[in-house]
Design a protein around this motif. Structure first.
Motif, PDB file in Angstrom:
ATOM      1  N   ALA A  62       0.818  -1.211   0.000  1.00 14.01           N
ATOM      2  CA  ALA A  62       0.000   0.000   0.000  1.00 14.01           C
ATOM      3  C   ALA A  62       0.857   1.267   0.000  1.00 14.01           C
ATOM      4  CB  ALA A  62      -0.947  -0.003   1.201  1.00 14.01           C
ATOM      5  N   ALA A  63       1.954   1.248   0.720  1.00 15.22           N
ATOM      6  CA  ALA A  63       2.818   2.435   0.767  1.00 15.22           C
ATOM      7  C   ALA A  63       3.412   2.717  -0.612  1.00 15.22           C
ATOM      8  CB  ALA A  63       3.926   2.246   1.797  1.00 15.22           C
ATOM      9  N   ALA A  64       3.882   1.674  -1.291  1.00 15.76           N
ATOM     10  CA  ALA A  64       4.439   1.847  -2.637  1.00 15.76           C
ATOM     11  C   ALA A  64       3.351   2.288  -3.611  1.00 15.76           C
ATOM     12  CB  ALA A  64       5.075   0.547  -3.109  1.00 15.76           C
ATOM     13  N   GLN A  65       2.145   1.737  -3.458  1.00 11.17           N
ATOM     14  CA  GLN A  65       1.037   2.127  -4.336  1.00 11.17           C
ATOM     15  C   GLN A  65       0.710   3.601  -4.162  1.00 11.17           C
ATOM     16  OE1 GLN A  65      -0.561  -0.356  -6.485  1.00 11.17           O
ATOM     17  NE2 GLN A  65      -0.941   1.597  -7.478  1.00 11.17           N
ATOM     18  N   GLU A  66       0.750   4.076  -2.922  1.00  9.68           N
ATOM     19  CA  GLU A  66       0.481   5.484  -2.639  1.00  9.68           C
ATOM     20  C   GLU A  66       1.490   6.389  -3.342  1.00  9.68           C
ATOM     21  OE1 GLU A  66       1.098   8.149   1.327  1.00  9.68           O
ATOM     22  OE2 GLU A  66      -0.117   6.337   1.588  1.00  9.68           O
ATOM     23  N   VAL A  67       2.755   6.025  -3.288  1.00  9.24           N
ATOM     24  CA  VAL A  67       3.800   6.832  -3.924  1.00  9.24           C
ATOM     25  C   VAL A  67       3.685   6.751  -5.443  1.00  9.24           C
ATOM     26  CG1 VAL A  67       6.291   7.182  -4.159  1.00  9.24           C
ATOM     27  CG2 VAL A  67       5.314   6.636  -1.933  1.00  9.24           C
ATOM     28  N   LEU A  68       3.449   5.552  -5.972  1.00  8.22           N
ATOM     29  CA  LEU A  68       3.269   5.395  -7.421  1.00  8.22           C
ATOM     30  C   LEU A  68       2.109   6.254  -7.903  1.00  8.22           C
ATOM     31  CD1 LEU A  68       3.832   4.014 -10.160  1.00  8.22           C
ATOM     32  CD2 LEU A  68       2.302   2.179  -9.418  1.00  8.22           C
ATOM     33  N   ASP A  69       0.982   6.160  -7.217  1.00  7.01           N
ATOM     34  CA  ASP A  69      -0.197   6.940  -7.619  1.00  7.01           C
ATOM     35  C   ASP A  69       0.064   8.440  -7.536  1.00  7.01           C
ATOM     36  OD1 ASP A  69      -1.484   4.533  -8.063  1.00  7.01           O
ATOM     37  OD2 ASP A  69      -2.643   4.600  -6.198  1.00  7.01           O
ATOM     38  N   ALA A  81       8.992  17.578 -12.177  1.00 10.80           N
ATOM     39  CA  ALA A  81       9.933  17.569 -11.053  1.00 10.80           C
ATOM     40  C   ALA A  81       9.322  16.832  -9.867  1.00 10.80           C
ATOM     41  CB  ALA A  81      10.312  18.998 -10.669  1.00 10.80           C
ATOM     42  N   GLY A  82       8.059  17.093  -9.593  1.00  9.31           N
ATOM     43  CA  GLY A  82       7.375  16.403  -8.502  1.00  9.31           C
ATOM     44  C   GLY A  82       7.222  14.920  -8.785  1.00  9.31           C
ATOM     45  N   PHE A  87       8.925   9.174  -8.017  1.00 10.21           N
ATOM     46  CA  PHE A  87       9.461   7.933  -8.580  1.00 10.21           C
ATOM     47  C   PHE A  87      10.839   7.619  -8.014  1.00 10.21           C
ATOM     48  CE2 PHE A  87       6.483   9.075 -12.225  1.00 10.21           C
ATOM     49  CZ  PHE A  87       5.443   8.337 -11.679  1.00 10.21           C
ATOM     50  N   ASP A  88      11.616   8.645  -7.649  1.00  4.13           N
ATOM     51  CA  ASP A  88      12.872   8.415  -6.929  1.00  4.13           C
ATOM     52  C   ASP A  88      12.584   7.734  -5.592  1.00  4.13           C
ATOM     53  OD1 ASP A  88      14.543   9.559  -8.864  1.00  4.13           O
ATOM     54  OD2 ASP A  88      14.667  11.496  -7.840  1.00  4.13           O
ATOM     55  N   PHE A 101      11.022   2.251 -11.864  1.00  4.96           N
ATOM     56  CA  PHE A 101      12.076   2.631 -12.808  1.00  4.96           C
ATOM     57  C   PHE A 101      11.492   2.978 -14.178  1.00  4.96           C
ATOM     58  CE2 PHE A 101      14.150   0.121  -9.572  1.00  4.96           C
ATOM     59  CZ  PHE A 101      15.218   0.941  -9.242  1.00  4.96           C
ATOM     60  N   ASN A 102      10.468   2.255 -14.606  1.00  2.73           N
ATOM     61  CA  ASN A 102       9.840   2.556 -15.887  1.00  2.73           C
ATOM     62  C   ASN A 102       9.224   3.954 -15.875  1.00  2.73           C
ATOM     63  OD1 ASN A 102       8.866   1.809 -18.592  1.00  2.73           O
ATOM     64  ND2 ASN A 102       6.852   1.894 -17.621  1.00  2.73           N
ATOM     65  N   GLN A 103       8.528   4.283 -14.803  1.00  2.00           N
ATOM     66  CA  GLN A 103       7.911   5.617 -14.725  1.00  2.00           C
ATOM     67  C   GLN A 103       8.962   6.714 -14.619  1.00  2.00           C
ATOM     68  OE1 GLN A 103       4.800   6.552 -15.264  1.00  2.00           O
ATOM     69  NE2 GLN A 103       4.214   4.425 -15.635  1.00  2.00           N
TER      70      GLN A 103
END
Length: 184
Positions: A62-69, A81-82, A87-88, A101-103
């Motif tokens: 869920a944490a990774a999904q939140e950052v990806l979204d 930039a944001g 993605f970093d 990495f793809n994004q």
């Protein structure tokens, strides 16, 4: 103070957890590739393509999904930039998750930093060799770097995996990655 800055930089869940390993989606992707190759209509082909994206955009937790979204929302609003910062964070938190990495590569590509895009695409494909969007993105990146033969080979692989890619048009005769001209 340093811990406070770190805690603020990460979501609460990310600050205390480690990213789980992404699930093995190879058989799911092979089924979707077969579905795209067997599709008889544009609609069916695009449905298979959309299903592939659902797999790639499924983060490990869920944490990774939140950052990806969050990164996708920033990208879609042209806050590159944001988006890159998100993605970093995702790549740092989930270094085995190809989509981070793809994004990030896509943002680099949009900013015309093709060398950085290529590095991230190579990482993404090393993690998820059946990531067809990364394959086609790599082809476009190589094309923009002037590495036409490599770009053509990469795009041919992507189109073999999913013949419904819009990038397939680049392989037509007279197109940038089309067949080489014939001598008279």
């Amino acid at each position: 103070m340093r811990m406070l800055i770190l805690a603020l930089a990460l979501s609460p869940a990310m600050a205390i957890a480690e990213c789980p390993a992404p699930p093995d989606v190879r058989s799911e992707m092979l089924n979707l590739i077969a579905r795209s190759q067997a599709a008889k209509t544009y609609t069916d082909g695009r449905r298979a393509s959309a299903a592939m994206w659902e797999v790639w955009l499924r983060a490990p937790d869920a944490a990774a999904q939140e950052v990806l979204d969050a990164g996708l929302r920033r990208r879609d609003s042209y806050d590159f930039a944001g988006a890159l910062a998100e993605f970093d964070r995702l790549a740092d938190y989930c270094p085995a998750y190809a989509e981070g990495f793809n994004q990030r590569a896509y943002i680099h590509f949009l900013q015309e930093d093709y060398e950085a895009a290529l590095v991230d695409l190579d990482i993404a494909l090393g993690l998820q060799p059946l990531h067809i969007a990364a394959q086609s993105g790599r082809a476009l990146t190589l094309m923009n770097l002037g590495r036409i033969d490599e770009a053509r080979a990469q795009l041919l692989e992507a189109v073999e995996n999913n013949p419904w890619l819009s990038e397939a048009a680049l392989l037509a005769e007279g197109a940038p990655l089309g067949p080489k001209g014939r001598d008279i």
